[in-house]
Motif scaffolding. Structure first.
Motif, PDB file in Angstrom:
ATOM      1  N   ASP A 145      86.981  55.630  37.933  1.00 21.77           N
ATOM      2  CA  ASP A 145      86.921  55.714  39.395  1.00 21.77           C
ATOM      3  C   ASP A 145      85.673  56.459  39.878  1.00 21.77           C
ATOM      4  OD1 ASP A 145      89.339  54.307  39.648  1.00 21.77           O
ATOM      5  OD2 ASP A 145      90.501  56.164  39.456  1.00 21.77           O
ATOM      6  N   GLY A 146      84.534  56.183  39.223  1.00 19.35           N
ATOM      7  CA  GLY A 146      83.262  56.747  39.648  1.00 19.35           C
ATOM      8  C   GLY A 146      82.980  58.165  39.191  1.00 19.35           C
ATOM      9  N   VAL A 147      83.867  58.724  38.356  1.00 20.11           N
ATOM     10  CA  VAL A 147      83.701  60.109  37.897  1.00 20.11           C
ATOM     11  C   VAL A 147      83.862  60.144  36.373  1.00 20.11           C
ATOM     12  CG1 VAL A 147      84.646  62.452  38.036  1.00 20.11           C
ATOM     13  CG2 VAL A 147      84.647  60.991  40.055  1.00 20.11           C
ATOM     14  N   TYR A 148      83.008  60.930  35.690  1.00 21.47           N
ATOM     15  CA  TYR A 148      83.164  61.073  34.251  1.00 21.47           C
ATOM     16  C   TYR A 148      84.373  61.936  33.933  1.00 21.47           C
ATOM     17  CZ  TYR A 148      78.704  59.008  32.805  1.00 21.47           C
ATOM     18  OH  TYR A 148      77.685  58.145  32.543  1.00 21.47           O
ATOM     19  N   VAL A 149      85.167  61.451  32.990  1.00 21.26           N
ATOM     20  CA  VAL A 149      86.267  62.231  32.438  1.00 21.26           C
ATOM     21  C   VAL A 149      85.994  62.383  30.939  1.00 21.26           C
ATOM     22  CG1 VAL A 149      87.976  61.537  34.147  1.00 21.26           C
ATOM     23  CG2 VAL A 149      87.731  60.203  32.069  1.00 21.26           C
ATOM     24  N   GLU A 150      86.394  63.523  30.404  1.00 22.86           N
ATOM     25  CA  GLU A 150      86.201  63.776  28.989  1.00 22.86           C
ATOM     26  C   GLU A 150      87.256  63.013  28.210  1.00 22.86           C
ATOM     27  OE1 GLU A 150      86.951  67.662  26.630  1.00 22.86           O
ATOM     28  OE2 GLU A 150      84.932  67.804  27.503  1.00 22.86           O
ATOM     29  N   ARG A 151      86.819  61.989  27.500  1.00 17.59           N
ATOM     30  CA  ARG A 151      87.760  61.179  26.720  1.00 17.59           C
ATOM     31  C   ARG A 151      88.124  61.866  25.429  1.00 17.59           C
ATOM     32  NH1 ARG A 151      87.399  55.811  23.677  1.00 17.59           N
ATOM     33  NH2 ARG A 151      89.562  55.624  23.049  1.00 17.59           N
ATOM     34  N   ASP A 152      87.121  62.504  24.785  1.00 14.63           N
ATOM     35  CA  ASP A 152      87.378  63.160  23.509  1.00 14.63           C
ATOM     36  C   ASP A 152      86.221  64.083  23.164  1.00 14.63           C
ATOM     37  OD1 ASP A 152      88.725  63.776  21.153  1.00 14.63           O
ATOM     38  OD2 ASP A 152      88.857  61.703  20.471  1.00 14.63           O
ATOM     39  N   VAL A 153      86.525  65.068  22.328  1.00 14.24           N
ATOM     40  CA  VAL A 153      85.522  65.901  21.678  1.00 14.24           C
ATOM     41  C   VAL A 153      85.900  65.870  20.210  1.00 14.24           C
ATOM     42  CG1 VAL A 153      84.497  68.194  21.442  1.00 14.24           C
ATOM     43  CG2 VAL A 153      85.231  67.384  23.701  1.00 14.24           C
ATOM     44  N   VAL A 154      85.004  65.348  19.383  1.00 17.63           N
ATOM     45  CA  VAL A 154      85.308  65.208  17.962  1.00 17.63           C
ATOM     46  C   VAL A 154      84.321  66.012  17.140  1.00 17.63           C
ATOM     47  CG1 VAL A 154      86.466  62.973  18.134  1.00 17.63           C
ATOM     48  CG2 VAL A 154      84.008  63.033  17.862  1.00 17.63           C
ATOM     49  N   ALA A 155      84.827  66.556  16.028  1.00 22.27           N
ATOM     50  CA  ALA A 155      83.992  67.339  15.122  1.00 22.27           C
ATOM     51  C   ALA A 155      84.466  67.096  13.693  1.00 22.27           C
ATOM     52  CB  ALA A 155      84.078  68.820  15.476  1.00 22.27           C
ATOM     53  N   GLY A 156      83.610  67.443  12.752  1.00 27.48           N
ATOM     54  CA  GLY A 156      83.973  67.343  11.344  1.00 27.48           C
ATOM     55  C   GLY A 156      84.323  65.931  10.933  1.00 27.48           C
ATOM     56  N   GLU A 157      85.473  65.786  10.263  1.00 27.84           N
ATOM     57  CA  GLU A 157      85.924  64.493   9.744  1.00 27.84           C
ATOM     58  C   GLU A 157      86.760  63.704  10.745  1.00 27.84           C
ATOM     59  OE1 GLU A 157      84.953  63.280   6.736  1.00 27.84           O
ATOM     60  OE2 GLU A 157      83.718  65.078   6.558  1.00 27.84           O
ATOM     61  N   LYS A 158      87.007  64.291  11.924  1.00 27.30           N
ATOM     62  CA  LYS A 158      87.823  63.598  12.927  1.00 27.30           C
ATOM     63  C   LYS A 158      87.124  62.303  13.340  1.00 27.30           C
ATOM     64  CE  LYS A 158      90.077  64.042  17.394  1.00 27.30           C
ATOM     65  NZ  LYS A 158      90.185  64.807  18.633  1.00 27.30           N
ATOM     66  N   VAL A 159      87.874  61.229  13.384  1.00 31.63           N
ATOM     67  CA  VAL A 159      87.322  59.918  13.729  1.00 31.63           C
ATOM     68  C   VAL A 159      87.497  59.680  15.224  1.00 31.63           C
ATOM     69  CG1 VAL A 159      87.512  57.425  13.364  1.00 31.63           C
ATOM     70  CG2 VAL A 159      87.871  59.007  11.443  1.00 31.63           C
TER      71      VAL A 159
END
Length: 179
Positions: A145-159
């Protein structure tokens, strides 16, 4: 490049900047200048580009900077990595993006994490990824809806199972391996 005088810069001024050396970007008439990146920046960028390119559908293409994104005359940004609709073009800029990726380094952290997300959001870019080699993570923002939302933050082995702009799996540890 013309001498710096009071007033605004435009994309016409960018045409006068050298092709070699610092990266020149334009935000609301202000010229931003950044310099060469580190080896870890280039390693992460290269690894991500290979992963994206191997999964990229025919109607899109994955390209590295210094290709500029110019949605209008007062904004020209140089993403580290772009996914764009495939089309023939001889320009050094595009006006449509499916995904933009910035690889954060200490000298660009504020620009990449604060300023650029707002600019890409306003320009309607569907997905923005911030790759952080120092912290070993990837932050994924998607336009809702025209605004960025944080879908994910991944680190290490996380897929991370990306769906925008196309299905692909990203594992941060594979981007930051010692070479």
């Amino acid at each position: 490049m013309r001498p710096i005088e009071p007033g605004e810069f435009t994309v016409a001024d960018l045409e006068l900047t050298p092709d070699e050396g610092p990266r020149y970007e334009l935000v609301d008439g202000v010229m931003l200048v950044t310099y060469m990146s580190s080896a870890i920046h280039q390693q992460a960028l290269g690894a991500l580009m290979m992963q994206l390119a191997s999964a990229c559908p025919e109607h899109l293409e994955v390209l590295p900077g210094p290709l500029e994104f110019r949605p209008h005359n007062r904004l020209a940004l140089v993403p580290d990595l772009l996914v764009v609709p495939r089309k023939d073009s001889s320009t050094r800029w595009v006006d449509e993006l499916a995904l933009v990726v910035e690889v954060v380094v200490s000298t660009t952290r504020t620009v990449d994490e604060v300023l650029k997300p707002r600019l890409y959001e306003r320009a309607g870019v569907p997905a923005y990824w911030v790759v952080d080699p120092e912290e070993g993570k990837v932050t994924v923002l998607e336009l809702v809806d025209g605004v960025y939302v944080e879908r994910d933050v991944v680190a290490g082995e996380k897929v991370f199972e990306a769906t925008l702009p196309f299905p692909v799996q990203i594992v941060p540890s594979e981007l930051f391996r010692e070479r």
